[in-house]
Design a protein around this motif. Structure first.
Motif, PDB file in Angstrom:
ATOM      1  N   SER A 241      43.759  -0.817  12.396  1.00  0.00           N
ATOM      2  CA  SER A 241      42.386  -1.217  12.098  1.00  0.00           C
ATOM      3  C   SER A 241      42.275  -1.713  10.663  1.00  0.00           C
ATOM      4  N   HIS A 277      42.707  -8.336  11.179  1.00  0.00           N
ATOM      5  CA  HIS A 277      41.802  -8.402  12.329  1.00  0.00           C
ATOM      6  C   HIS A 277      42.491  -9.058  13.529  1.00  0.00           C
ATOM      7  N   ASP A 281      43.235  -7.303  17.123  1.00  0.00           N
ATOM      8  CA  ASP A 281      42.598  -7.789  18.348  1.00  0.00           C
ATOM      9  C   ASP A 281      43.630  -8.230  19.382  1.00  0.00           C
ATOM     10  N   TYR A 328      35.553 -12.959  15.133  1.00  0.00           N
ATOM     11  CA  TYR A 328      36.155 -11.715  15.602  1.00  0.00           C
ATOM     12  C   TYR A 328      35.637 -11.302  16.979  1.00  0.00           C
TER      13      TYR A 328
END
Length: 435
Positions: A241, A277, A281, A328
């Motif tokens: 994260s 990110h 993802d 995102y």
């Protein structure tokens, strides 16, 4: 290892040099220590002396590039890549204003020229913890895990939270966080007016999150690992994260940064977290460790001029998040589809998401500026000066927030050609300065 800087940090140069020597000796690897220096002349001279004072270490080569050296390197690479327009790409890679993404992008290209298989970034306003009388070097965990198939390291990690089906993928990111002062200069706002603090930080959180999640994310933002001190190694194997690691304490595999760059946005904090990110993802394995770096705020950031500059970078971050959060949302929905058949990030797909975000209704960002103006005026004193500047630069700030995303998409269009050209020109252009 790379240390981008535009301010005095001779002690940090010495400390990172020691970490580079540790990595080379402990793991038997070749380490290039790259200092990308945009400091004014007197500070640059001080840094040259600090580099000259580094002890010779087997396996370590030091590169200290001032802006002239960086510009020469970039022009050679851009010309070889066939990218056009040359001056525009050079401006995106080496802007006249502070850019957290652009300085790291330059490190990525130099790493390609040097034949490196990873980049390990540190910052000038950080120090190492100590444990049992020795410095706690993050490179120990970075070199131990990076580039290995996740299944091969699953049993060695303290715990594993790998998503189903991702065990055959390589560990592409290894990172820790920081202890000490908050990474962003907002602690005073929190102390002055907790409600205003939560309103401002809340602008960074995507719309639609349940209130309980929003509150948790606000509480966790910019705090790093808090005051926790290192007391032994602990690692988690999982998609990492962005809330759990910091760019002063991170390593990335070359298969990531040779495909996708960071946004070259100027005067915008947080612009260098995009790759974290994307990897999260895409469910790419990473290792989060607890060899946290000690963060501190330089004296310059405490002056009136430094305060204003940093608050404006914070404002630009909150404006940029309107666009980045839209990106995102799509990368999170895409998940594994962000990867090609070989398990690498699909740059064209991501560039499309970024380019589409520029169509976001400008009124959304204008409302954010209104919220920011009200908040800074409530805080009063020198924060009112920030509000006055926001009014004065309103149109420019709104234009830049959108244009920064268009520039990011443009750079992505040319990035793989640039990384190939960097590898082609080879190490001679990067210029070793000692050993």
């Amino acid at each position: 290892m790379t240390l981008p800087t535009h301010r005095a940090c001779a002690d940090t140069i010495a400390a990172v040099g020691e970490e580079a020597a540790y990595g080379a000796e402990r793991f038997g690897v070749e380490v290039h220590f790259l200092i990308l220096d945009s400091s004014p002349a007197p500070v640059l001279a001080e840094h040259r002396r600090a580099v000259a004072a580094l002890p010779a270490s087997p396996g370590v080569t030091v590169h200290h590039l001032d802006e002239t050296g960086q510009r020469d390197f970039l022009r050679t690479v851009i010309d070889r890549s066939g990218g056009a327009p040359t001056d525009r790409l050079l401006e995106l890679m080496l802007p006249s204003r502070v850019s957290y993404g652009a300085c790291t992008n330059r490190a990525f290209l130099v790493a390609q020229a040097l034949g490196c298989t990873s980049v390990h970034r540190r910052d000038s306003d950080s120090r190492y913890q100590r444990f049992a009388g020795a410095p706690v070097f993050p490179i120990h965990q970075e070199l131990a895990w990076l580039g290995r198939p996740a299944n091969d390291v699953r049993e060695s990690a303290t715990r594993s939270k790998l998503p189903p089906g991702s065990g055959s993928r390589r560990v592409t990111l290894v990172g820790g966080s920081f202890t000490g002062e908050m990474s962003v200069d907002v602690a005073e706002i929190r102390d002055l007016d907790p409600d205003t603090y939560r309103e401002l930080i809340g602008l960074s959180i995507p719309e639609g999150y349940p209130e309980i999640w929003r509150g948790h994310l606000i509480d966790e933002s910019f705090r790093g690992a808090g005051d926790s001190a290192f007391d032994g190694d602990r690692t988690t194997l999982a998609p990492v994260s962005p809330m759990r690691v910091d760019m002063c304490n991170i390593a990335l595999d070359h298969e990531v940064y040779r495909r996708v760059p960071l946004p070259p946005a100027t005067d915008t904090i947080g612009s260098d977290y995009v790759l974290i990110h994307l990897l999260h993802d895409a469910r790419m394995p990473g290792v989060q460790h607890n060899r946290h770096i000690v963060n501190f705020h330089t004296a310059e950031r405490r002056t009136d001029e430094g305060f204003l500059a940093y608050q404006l970078r914070f404002v630009k971050f909150l404006l940029s998040k309107a666009y980045l959060n839209a990106v995102y949302a799509r990368t999170a929905a895409a998940g594994d589809a962000l990867l090609d058949a070989e398990g690498h990030l699909r740059a064209c797909e991501i560039a499309g998401f970024v380019r589409d975000s520029t169509a976001l209704d400008r009124a959304f960002c204008a409302h954010r500026l209104d919220v920011l103006d009200d908040a800074y005026r409530r805080l009063g004193d020198r924060y009112k000066t920030v509000a006055d500047v926001l009014v004065e630069r309103r149109t420019r700030l709104l234009d830049e927030a959108r244009d920064d995303m268009a520039d990011f998409a443009l750079l992505m269009d040319h990035w793989e050609a640039l990384t190939r050209a960097s590898a082609d020109v080879g190490p001679r252009v990067a210029g070793a300065v000692n050993r």
